[in-house]
Design a protein around this motif. Structure first.
Motif, PDB file in Angstrom:
ATOM      1  N   TRP B  35      -5.392  -3.916   8.525  1.00 11.60           N
ATOM      2  CA  TRP B  35      -6.234  -3.292   9.533  1.00 11.60           C
ATOM      3  C   TRP B  35      -5.465  -3.293  10.860  1.00 11.60           C
ATOM      4  O   TRP B  35      -4.938  -4.325  11.284  1.00 11.60           O
ATOM      5  N   TYR B  36      -5.443  -2.107  11.481  1.00  9.07           N
ATOM      6  CA  TYR B  36      -4.834  -1.942  12.789  1.00  9.07           C
ATOM      7  C   TYR B  36      -5.886  -1.432  13.763  1.00  9.07           C
ATOM      8  O   TYR B  36      -6.832  -0.736  13.379  1.00  9.07           O
ATOM      9  N   VAL B  37      -5.678  -1.732  15.050  1.00 12.39           N
ATOM     10  CA  VAL B  37      -6.527  -1.217  16.098  1.00 12.39           C
ATOM     11  C   VAL B  37      -5.664  -0.415  17.075  1.00 12.39           C
ATOM     12  O   VAL B  37      -4.526  -0.786  17.362  1.00 12.39           O
ATOM     13  N   GLN B  38      -6.216   0.688  17.540  1.00 16.33           N
ATOM     14  CA  GLN B  38      -5.500   1.560  18.479  1.00 16.33           C
ATOM     15  C   GLN B  38      -6.390   1.826  19.682  1.00 16.33           C
ATOM     16  O   GLN B  38      -7.409   2.508  19.563  1.00 16.33           O
ATOM     17  N   SER B  39      -6.004   1.305  20.827  1.00 11.22           N
ATOM     18  CA  SER B  39      -6.710   1.588  22.068  1.00 11.22           C
ATOM     19  C   SER B  39      -6.105   2.828  22.699  1.00 11.22           C
ATOM     20  O   SER B  39      -4.953   3.174  22.419  1.00 11.22           O
ATOM     21  N   PRO B  40      -6.867   3.521  23.552  1.00  5.54           N
ATOM     22  CA  PRO B  40      -6.352   4.763  24.150  1.00  5.54           C
ATOM     23  C   PRO B  40      -5.004   4.554  24.819  1.00  5.54           C
ATOM     24  O   PRO B  40      -4.823   3.644  25.623  1.00  5.54           O
ATOM     25  N   GLY B  41      -4.053   5.395  24.471  1.00  2.00           N
ATOM     26  CA  GLY B  41      -2.730   5.318  25.063  1.00  2.00           C
ATOM     27  C   GLY B  41      -1.875   4.182  24.568  1.00  2.00           C
ATOM     28  O   GLY B  41      -0.764   3.981  25.066  1.00  2.00           O
ATOM     29  N   GLN B  42      -2.384   3.460  23.575  1.00  2.00           N
ATOM     30  CA  GLN B  42      -1.633   2.314  23.052  1.00  2.00           C
ATOM     31  C   GLN B  42      -1.197   2.580  21.617  1.00  2.00           C
ATOM     32  O   GLN B  42      -1.730   3.441  20.933  1.00  2.00           O
ATOM     33  N   GLY B  43      -0.219   1.813  21.192  1.00  2.19           N
ATOM     34  CA  GLY B  43       0.195   1.893  19.806  1.00  2.19           C
ATOM     35  C   GLY B  43      -0.761   1.132  18.917  1.00  2.19           C
ATOM     36  O   GLY B  43      -1.759   0.576  19.366  1.00  2.19           O
ATOM     37  N   LEU B  44      -0.454   1.119  17.661  1.00  2.00           N
ATOM     38  CA  LEU B  44      -1.274   0.406  16.689  1.00  2.00           C
ATOM     39  C   LEU B  44      -0.949  -1.085  16.745  1.00  2.00           C
ATOM     40  O   LEU B  44       0.208  -1.470  16.677  1.00  2.00           O
ATOM     41  N   GLN B  45      -1.993  -1.883  16.856  1.00  2.00           N
ATOM     42  CA  GLN B  45      -1.824  -3.333  16.870  1.00  2.00           C
ATOM     43  C   GLN B  45      -2.397  -3.906  15.591  1.00  2.00           C
ATOM     44  O   GLN B  45      -3.542  -3.596  15.228  1.00  2.00           O
ATOM     45  N   LEU B  46      -1.625  -4.751  14.931  1.00  2.00           N
ATOM     46  CA  LEU B  46      -2.080  -5.348  13.686  1.00  2.00           C
ATOM     47  C   LEU B  46      -3.175  -6.374  13.960  1.00  2.00           C
ATOM     48  O   LEU B  46      -3.003  -7.275  14.774  1.00  2.00           O
ATOM     49  N   LEU B  47      -4.308  -6.222  13.267  1.00  2.66           N
ATOM     50  CA  LEU B  47      -5.394  -7.193  13.363  1.00  2.66           C
ATOM     51  C   LEU B  47      -5.277  -8.262  12.280  1.00  2.66           C
ATOM     52  O   LEU B  47      -5.448  -9.443  12.538  1.00  2.66           O
ATOM     53  N   LEU B  48      -5.013  -7.807  11.063  1.00  3.75           N
ATOM     54  CA  LEU B  48      -4.890  -8.738   9.938  1.00  3.75           C
ATOM     55  C   LEU B  48      -4.304  -8.006   8.741  1.00  3.75           C
ATOM     56  O   LEU B  48      -4.230  -6.777   8.734  1.00  3.75           O
ATOM     57  N   LYS B  49      -3.903  -8.782   7.745  1.00  6.37           N
ATOM     58  CA  LYS B  49      -3.316  -8.206   6.544  1.00  6.37           C
ATOM     59  C   LYS B  49      -3.646  -9.076   5.337  1.00  6.37           C
ATOM     60  O   LYS B  49      -3.879 -10.274   5.461  1.00  6.37           O
ATOM     61  N   TYR B  50      -3.660  -8.442   4.186  1.00  3.13           N
ATOM     62  CA  TYR B  50      -3.861  -9.142   2.923  1.00  3.13           C
ATOM     63  C   TYR B  50      -2.742  -8.754   1.970  1.00  3.13           C
ATOM     64  O   TYR B  50      -2.555  -7.564   1.668  1.00  3.13           O
ATOM     65  N   PHE B  51      -2.023  -9.780   1.492  1.00  8.32           N
ATOM     66  CA  PHE B  51      -0.999  -9.549   0.485  1.00  8.32           C
ATOM     67  C   PHE B  51      -1.439 -10.170  -0.846  1.00  8.32           C
ATOM     68  O   PHE B  51      -1.297  -9.555  -1.900  1.00  8.32           O
ATOM     69  N   SER B  52      -1.944 -11.393  -0.782  1.00  4.09           N
ATOM     70  CA  SER B  52      -2.395 -12.082  -1.995  1.00  4.09           C
ATOM     71  C   SER B  52      -3.135 -13.343  -1.557  1.00  4.09           C
ATOM     72  O   SER B  52      -3.202 -13.657  -0.368  1.00  4.09           O
ATOM     73  N   GLY B  53      -3.717 -14.058  -2.526  1.00  3.66           N
ATOM     74  CA  GLY B  53      -4.346 -15.338  -2.224  1.00  3.66           C
ATOM     75  C   GLY B  53      -5.797 -15.200  -1.820  1.00  3.66           C
ATOM     76  O   GLY B  53      -6.533 -14.361  -2.357  1.00  3.66           O
ATOM     77  N   ASP B  54      -6.203 -16.005  -0.870  1.00  2.00           N
ATOM     78  CA  ASP B  54      -7.591 -16.044  -0.427  1.00  2.00           C
ATOM     79  C   ASP B  54      -8.043 -14.644  -0.020  1.00  2.00           C
ATOM     80  O   ASP B  54      -7.394 -13.973   0.796  1.00  2.00           O
ATOM     81  N   THR B  55      -9.144 -14.214  -0.567  1.00  2.00           N
ATOM     82  CA  THR B  55      -9.592 -12.832  -0.330  1.00  2.00           C
ATOM     83  C   THR B  55     -10.281 -12.660   1.018  1.00  2.00           C
ATOM     84  O   THR B  55     -10.542 -11.535   1.426  1.00  2.00           O
ATOM     85  N   LEU B  56     -10.581 -13.732   1.713  1.00  2.00           N
ATOM     86  CA  LEU B  56     -11.136 -13.653   3.061  1.00  2.00           C
ATOM     87  C   LEU B  56     -10.007 -13.952   4.039  1.00  2.00           C
ATOM     88  O   LEU B  56      -9.453 -15.048   4.053  1.00  2.00           O
ATOM     89  N   VAL B  57      -9.694 -12.970   4.843  1.00  2.00           N
ATOM     90  CA  VAL B  57      -8.531 -13.061   5.723  1.00  2.00           C
ATOM     91  C   VAL B  57      -8.993 -13.123   7.173  1.00  2.00           C
ATOM     92  O   VAL B  57      -9.833 -12.323   7.590  1.00  2.00           O
TER      93      VAL B  57
END
Lengths: 117, 115
Positions: B35-57
């Motif tokens: 999940w990424y967030v993009q504010s006006p005039g800003q690039g994409l900022q990573l909020l979180l990621k899931y690769f494997s393991g615990d399904t709640l990130v």
């Protein structure tokens, strides 16, 4: 540390002009990506570099689009003979790892908004 | 064809209310999820990621996401929204096979926060 930077932030071009968009990735990042984000859409992949080698250009929409990364750091996306449909935000991203062998987080720059009149 | 769906184009919530943004994907195997967030005039900022393991990130800014394999979903949640959360949110997936790097993004959900 410094993030991914892009310049210019805004570019207005007349139809038919050539433009060059610059990307400075995070220092030491091996992989570099360009994306195109049309208005109201998510980013779409254009091309991928591993160091100076362009390993995938399957997303480039036409032969008017050209990208290079000659020394494995700074990259330039060039669009020749711009058309109105080229108007979009062009995003650059970099990643630490060799993205052909491992998936890692991509860090995005602020983008260049290109408007073709 | 591989795809990512964010069914809600716009969401409006009051400040302090809870938030859930939906993301569904269609792949044969579990992909890597972002999940990424993009504010006006800003690039994409990573909020979180899931690769494997615990399904709640857990991510930054108080966000979390839960991967549900049975539903092919990776919904983003926040228990109490702040006015500064107003932005556009993008879900992205990468098929979990070696050599895959093309992020596939959803069309985004624009969040509006009412004071």
């Amino acid at each position: 540390g410094a993030g991914v930077s892009q310049s210019p932030r805004y570019k207005v071009a007349k139809r038919g002009q050539d433009v060059a968009l610059r990307c400075d990735p995070i220092s030491g990042h091996v992989s570099l990506f360009w994306y195109q984000q049309a208005l109201g859409q998510g980013p779409e992949f254009l091309t991928y570099f591993q160091n100076e080698a362009q390993l995938d250009k399957s997303g480039l929409p036409s032969d008017r689009f050209f990208a290079e990364r000659p020394e494995g750091s700074v990259s330039t996306l060039k669009i020749q003979r711009t058309q109105q449909e080229d108007s979009a935000v062009y995003l650059c991203a970099s990643s630490l790892v060799y993205s052909q062998t491992s998936t890692d987080t991509q860090y995005f720059g602020p983008g260049t908004r290109l408007t073709v009149l | 064809a591989q795809s990512v769906t964010q069914p809600d184009i716009h969401i409006t919530v009051s400040e302090g209310a809870s938030l859930e943004l939906r993301c569904n994907y269609s792949y044969g195997a579990t992909p890597y999820l972002f999940w990424y967030v993009q504010s006006p005039g800003q690039g994409l900022q990573l909020l979180l990621k899931y690769f494997s393991g615990d399904t709640l990130v857990q991510g930054i800014k108080g966000f979390e996401a839960e991967f549900k394999r049975s539903q092919s979903s990776f919904n983003l949640r926040k228990p109490s929204v702040h006015w500064s959360d107003a932005a556009e949110y993008f879900c992205a997936v990468v098929p979990a096979t070696s050599g895959t790097y093309k992020y596939i993004f959803g069309t985004g959900t624009r969040l509006k926060v009412l004071a």
